[in-house]
Scaffold this motif. Structure first.
Motif, PDB file in Angstrom:
ATOM      1  N   TRP A   1       0.848  -1.194   0.000  1.00 27.75           N
ATOM      2  CA  TRP A   1       0.000   0.000   0.000  1.00 27.75           C
ATOM      3  C   TRP A   1       0.879   1.237   0.000  1.00 27.75           C
ATOM      4  CZ3 TRP A   1      -0.723   4.023   3.572  1.00 27.75           C
ATOM      5  CH2 TRP A   1      -1.895   4.789   3.429  1.00 27.75           C
ATOM      6  N   ARG A   2       0.501   2.226  -0.815  1.00 29.70           N
ATOM      7  CA  ARG A   2       1.210   3.507  -0.841  1.00 29.70           C
ATOM      8  C   ARG A   2       0.217   4.638  -0.595  1.00 29.70           C
ATOM      9  NH1 ARG A   2       4.907   0.922  -0.125  1.00 29.70           N
ATOM     10  NH2 ARG A   2       6.803   0.604  -1.368  1.00 29.70           N
ATOM     11  N   ARG A   3       0.570   5.498   0.343  1.00 31.29           N
ATOM     12  CA  ARG A   3      -0.273   6.647   0.646  1.00 31.29           C
ATOM     13  C   ARG A   3      -0.212   7.653  -0.500  1.00 31.29           C
ATOM     14  NH1 ARG A   3       2.124   8.034   4.911  1.00 31.29           N
ATOM     15  NH2 ARG A   3       0.812   7.028   6.478  1.00 31.29           N
ATOM     16  N   LEU A   4      -1.377   8.176  -0.891  1.00 27.86           N
ATOM     17  CA  LEU A   4      -1.467   9.212  -1.914  1.00 27.86           C
ATOM     18  C   LEU A   4      -1.763  10.580  -1.306  1.00 27.86           C
ATOM     19  CD1 LEU A   4      -3.697   7.401  -4.589  1.00 27.86           C
ATOM     20  CD2 LEU A   4      -1.208   7.684  -4.642  1.00 27.86           C
ATOM     21  N   LEU A   5      -2.753  10.620  -0.415  1.00 25.12           N
ATOM     22  CA  LEU A   5      -3.258  11.876   0.112  1.00 25.12           C
ATOM     23  C   LEU A   5      -3.647  11.712   1.575  1.00 25.12           C
ATOM     24  CD1 LEU A   5      -5.814  12.509  -2.772  1.00 25.12           C
ATOM     25  CD2 LEU A   5      -3.593  13.634  -2.591  1.00 25.12           C
ATOM     26  N   VAL A   6      -3.725  12.837   2.263  1.00 24.05           N
ATOM     27  CA  VAL A   6      -4.280  12.868   3.610  1.00 24.05           C
ATOM     28  C   VAL A   6      -5.536  13.737   3.549  1.00 24.05           C
ATOM     29  CG1 VAL A   6      -3.916  13.500   6.015  1.00 24.05           C
ATOM     30  CG2 VAL A   6      -2.018  12.572   4.670  1.00 24.05           C
ATOM     31  N   GLU A   7      -6.686  13.118   3.801  1.00 27.03           N
ATOM     32  CA  GLU A   7      -7.962  13.813   3.657  1.00 27.03           C
ATOM     33  C   GLU A   7      -8.491  14.243   5.027  1.00 27.03           C
ATOM     34  OE1 GLU A   7     -12.092  13.158   1.208  1.00 27.03           O
ATOM     35  OE2 GLU A   7     -11.298  11.445   2.319  1.00 27.03           O
ATOM     36  N   PRO A   8      -8.816  15.519   5.215  1.00 27.19           N
ATOM     37  CA  PRO A   8      -9.381  15.963   6.494  1.00 27.19           C
ATOM     38  C   PRO A   8     -10.772  15.381   6.722  1.00 27.19           C
ATOM     39  CG  PRO A   8      -8.566  17.820   5.187  1.00 27.19           C
ATOM     40  CD  PRO A   8      -8.599  16.639   4.283  1.00 27.19           C
ATOM     41  N   LEU A   9     -11.076  15.113   7.968  1.00 29.45           N
ATOM     42  CA  LEU A   9     -12.424  14.742   8.378  1.00 29.45           C
ATOM     43  C   LEU A   9     -12.992  15.883   9.213  1.00 29.45           C
ATOM     44  CD1 LEU A   9     -11.854  11.015   9.424  1.00 29.45           C
ATOM     45  CD2 LEU A   9     -12.783  11.868   7.267  1.00 29.45           C
ATOM     46  N   TRP A  10     -14.259  16.183   9.007  1.00 31.44           N
ATOM     47  CA  TRP A  10     -14.905  17.315   9.657  1.00 31.44           C
ATOM     48  C   TRP A  10     -16.037  16.828  10.544  1.00 31.44           C
ATOM     49  CZ3 TRP A  10     -13.506  22.494   8.072  1.00 31.44           C
ATOM     50  CH2 TRP A  10     -12.561  22.515   7.038  1.00 31.44           C
ATOM     51  N   LEU A  11     -16.343  17.586  11.555  1.00 35.61           N
ATOM     52  CA  LEU A  11     -17.492  17.291  12.390  1.00 35.61           C
ATOM     53  C   LEU A  11     -18.737  17.803  11.671  1.00 35.61           C
ATOM     54  CD1 LEU A  11     -18.811  16.297  14.984  1.00 35.61           C
ATOM     55  CD2 LEU A  11     -18.346  18.563  15.990  1.00 35.61           C
ATOM     56  N   ALA A  12     -19.567  16.871  11.208  1.00 35.64           N
ATOM     57  CA  ALA A  12     -20.794  17.237  10.494  1.00 35.64           C
ATOM     58  C   ALA A  12     -21.947  17.282  11.492  1.00 35.64           C
ATOM     59  CB  ALA A  12     -21.083  16.213   9.397  1.00 35.64           C
ATOM     60  N   VAL A  13     -22.652  18.407  11.515  1.00 35.63           N
ATOM     61  CA  VAL A  13     -23.785  18.578  12.435  1.00 35.63           C
ATOM     62  C   VAL A  13     -25.001  19.028  11.636  1.00 35.63           C
ATOM     63  CG1 VAL A  13     -22.237  19.154  14.346  1.00 35.63           C
ATOM     64  CG2 VAL A  13     -23.244  20.994  12.963  1.00 35.63           C
ATOM     65  N   PRO A  14     -26.221  18.786  12.142  1.00 37.69           N
ATOM     66  CA  PRO A  14     -27.428  19.249  11.438  1.00 37.69           C
ATOM     67  C   PRO A  14     -27.459  20.774  11.334  1.00 37.69           C
ATOM     68  CG  PRO A  14     -27.966  17.608  13.112  1.00 37.69           C
ATOM     69  CD  PRO A  14     -26.534  17.992  13.339  1.00 37.69           C
ATOM     70  N   PRO A  15     -28.163  21.304  10.349  1.00 37.22           N
ATOM     71  CA  PRO A  15     -28.176  22.767  10.158  1.00 37.22           C
ATOM     72  C   PRO A  15     -28.753  23.526  11.351  1.00 37.22           C
ATOM     73  CG  PRO A  15     -29.756  21.665   8.714  1.00 37.22           C
ATOM     74  CD  PRO A  15     -28.891  20.605   9.291  1.00 37.22           C
ATOM     75  N   GLY A  16     -29.619  22.904  12.133  1.00 40.99           N
ATOM     76  CA  GLY A  16     -30.177  23.589  13.303  1.00 40.99           C
ATOM     77  C   GLY A  16     -29.481  23.246  14.596  1.00 40.99           C
ATOM     78  N   HIS A  17     -28.333  22.627  14.521  1.00 37.90           N
ATOM     79  CA  HIS A  17     -27.602  22.188  15.710  1.00 37.90           C
ATOM     80  C   HIS A  17     -27.055  23.387  16.494  1.00 37.90           C
ATOM     81  CE1 HIS A  17     -24.343  20.143  17.979  1.00 37.90           C
ATOM     82  NE2 HIS A  17     -25.113  19.068  17.878  1.00 37.90           N
ATOM     83  N   ARG A  18     -26.847  23.205  17.791  1.00 36.09           N
ATOM     84  CA  ARG A  18     -26.346  24.286  18.647  1.00 36.09           C
ATOM     85  C   ARG A  18     -24.959  24.765  18.233  1.00 36.09           C
ATOM     86  NH1 ARG A  18     -22.862  21.670  22.298  1.00 36.09           N
ATOM     87  NH2 ARG A  18     -23.117  19.404  22.281  1.00 36.09           N
ATOM     88  N   LEU A  19     -24.199  23.913  17.490  1.00 37.87           N
ATOM     89  CA  LEU A  19     -22.860  24.306  17.034  1.00 37.87           C
ATOM     90  C   LEU A  19     -22.838  24.747  15.572  1.00 37.87           C
ATOM     91  CD1 LEU A  19     -20.761  21.366  18.568  1.00 37.87           C
ATOM     92  CD2 LEU A  19     -21.176  23.631  19.558  1.00 37.87           C
ATOM     93  N   ALA A  20     -23.992  24.761  14.917  1.00 37.17           N
ATOM     94  CA  ALA A  20     -24.028  24.936  13.461  1.00 37.17           C
ATOM     95  C   ALA A  20     -23.490  26.279  12.993  1.00 37.17           C
ATOM     96  CB  ALA A  20     -25.452  24.738  12.949  1.00 37.17           C
ATOM     97  N   GLN A  21     -23.530  27.281  13.833  1.00 34.87           N
ATOM     98  CA  GLN A  21     -23.060  28.605  13.412  1.00 34.87           C
ATOM     99  C   GLN A  21     -21.568  28.802  13.657  1.00 34.87           C
ATOM    100  OE1 GLN A  21     -25.176  30.454  11.654  1.00 34.87           O
ATOM    101  NE2 GLN A  21     -26.564  28.711  12.021  1.00 34.87           N
TER     102      GLN A  21
END
Length: 309
Positions: free
Chosen positions: A157-177
């Motif tokens: 196996w050879r690494r090509l890229l490092v992809e960020p992962l994000w915290l996905a929250v609903p649009p009305g979530h307390r952290l959404a803004q």
């Protein structure tokens, strides 16, 4: 034994009727039936038994099919290698890929490769990490585009890229803004996650543990797109790659926050069987993927990984 008869035997053994197999082999149904009976005489055992209107393998037929599969697969590999030796520009590349890579990384790599070799052909299959790894081990795929090193002793196996992962929250979530959040801030909320056989599930659980908690599964899905939809519907939060599409996000789309308390990323790489001598086109595609990782990263806002040559 005639190779075409062995192919027809395999076709019938995998569920086709004799009539269907005969049409595929450009034979009449009686001619193929006679050929299968001759095959049974050569083998010295009944290979099929009639069950209703279909033929089913006998125990002897099941044993024979395992060896027929191996013989035909090796023969097809040899025929393919000869064709690619004679005409390497139009060779076939059997490539397996993770579902979530089919919308951004795979098209970019194929487009770039076909700009250099326009006659190249691809045989594509997608699925979970476990299914795709088995395709690689079975020889039905030459190459595998996947997230994280499979960690198998027979696979390089050879690494090509490092992809960020994000915290996905609903649009009305307390952290959404907000633009950033600590993963620990959602420790008590249900997580929308892939099933256990998917690599991103293990990555998510490991990152949550590093942040000090064990995620509680609110739903388990098979594809990243499904997870995004369920987050948008307000059923929980998730750790996901951001969509790579340039289309604007809708009002009901998840909001993506940068995680600040742990480094949330996943590796994207390419894999092949260590002991297998790959056809020329598959070897070229590996070189192409490694060479073009930087361009793909710049276009898709991911990071180029240092190559471990």
């Amino acid at each position: 034994m005639d190779v075409q008869v062995l192919r027809s035997f395999r076709t019938v053994a995998e569920g086709a009727t004799v009539t269907q197999a005969a049409a595929e082999a450009h034979l009449t149904q009686p001619a193929l039936s006679r050929a299968l009976r001759r095959l049974e005489r050569e083998v010295g055992a009944e290979l099929f038994q009639q069950v209703g209107r279909v033929l089913r393998l006998t125990p002897a037929g099941q044993v024979f099919k395992e060896h027929v599969d191996a013989v035909l697969d090796r023969l097809d590999q040899g025929l393919r290698a000869v064709r690619e030796t004679v005409s390497p520009e139009s060779g076939l590349i059997p490539l397996a890929f993770l579902h979530s890579l089919g919308t951004w990384l795979l098209p970019s790599l194929i487009t770039g490769y076909r700009e250099r070799f326009p006659l190249a052909r691809f045989e594509l299959r997608q699925g979970s990490e476990a299914v795709l790894l088995q395709a690689l081990l079975d020889g039905t795929a030459d190459l595998l585009l996947t997230a994280e090193d499979p960690g198998h002793p027979l696979v390089t196996w050879r690494r090509l890229l490092v992809e960020p992962l994000w915290l996905a929250v609903p649009p009305g979530h307390r952290l959404a803004q907000r633009r950033r959040a600590r993963l620990a801030e959602v420790a008590d909320e249900p997580f929308i996650m892939l099933r256990h056989e998917q690599g991103l599930r293990a990555v998510t659980e490991a990152l949550c543990r590093r942040s000090g908690f064990t995620p509680r599964a609110g739903f388990e899905g098979d594809e990243v797109a499904t997870l995004r939809g369920l987050v948008a519907a307000g059923l929980g939060v998730s750790l996901l790659p951001r969509p790579h599409s340039a289309a604007p996000a809708g009002r009901r789309a998840p909001r993506y926050l940068q995680v600040t308390d742990v480094e949330t990323t996943r590796d994207i790489g390419i894999a092949w069987l260590t002991s297998r001598t790959l056809p020329v086109n598959s070897r070229r595609f590996i070189d192409h993927a490694l060479d073009h990782a930087a361009a793909v990263a710049e276009q898709e806002h991911v990071h180029v990984a240092a190559q471990e040559q």
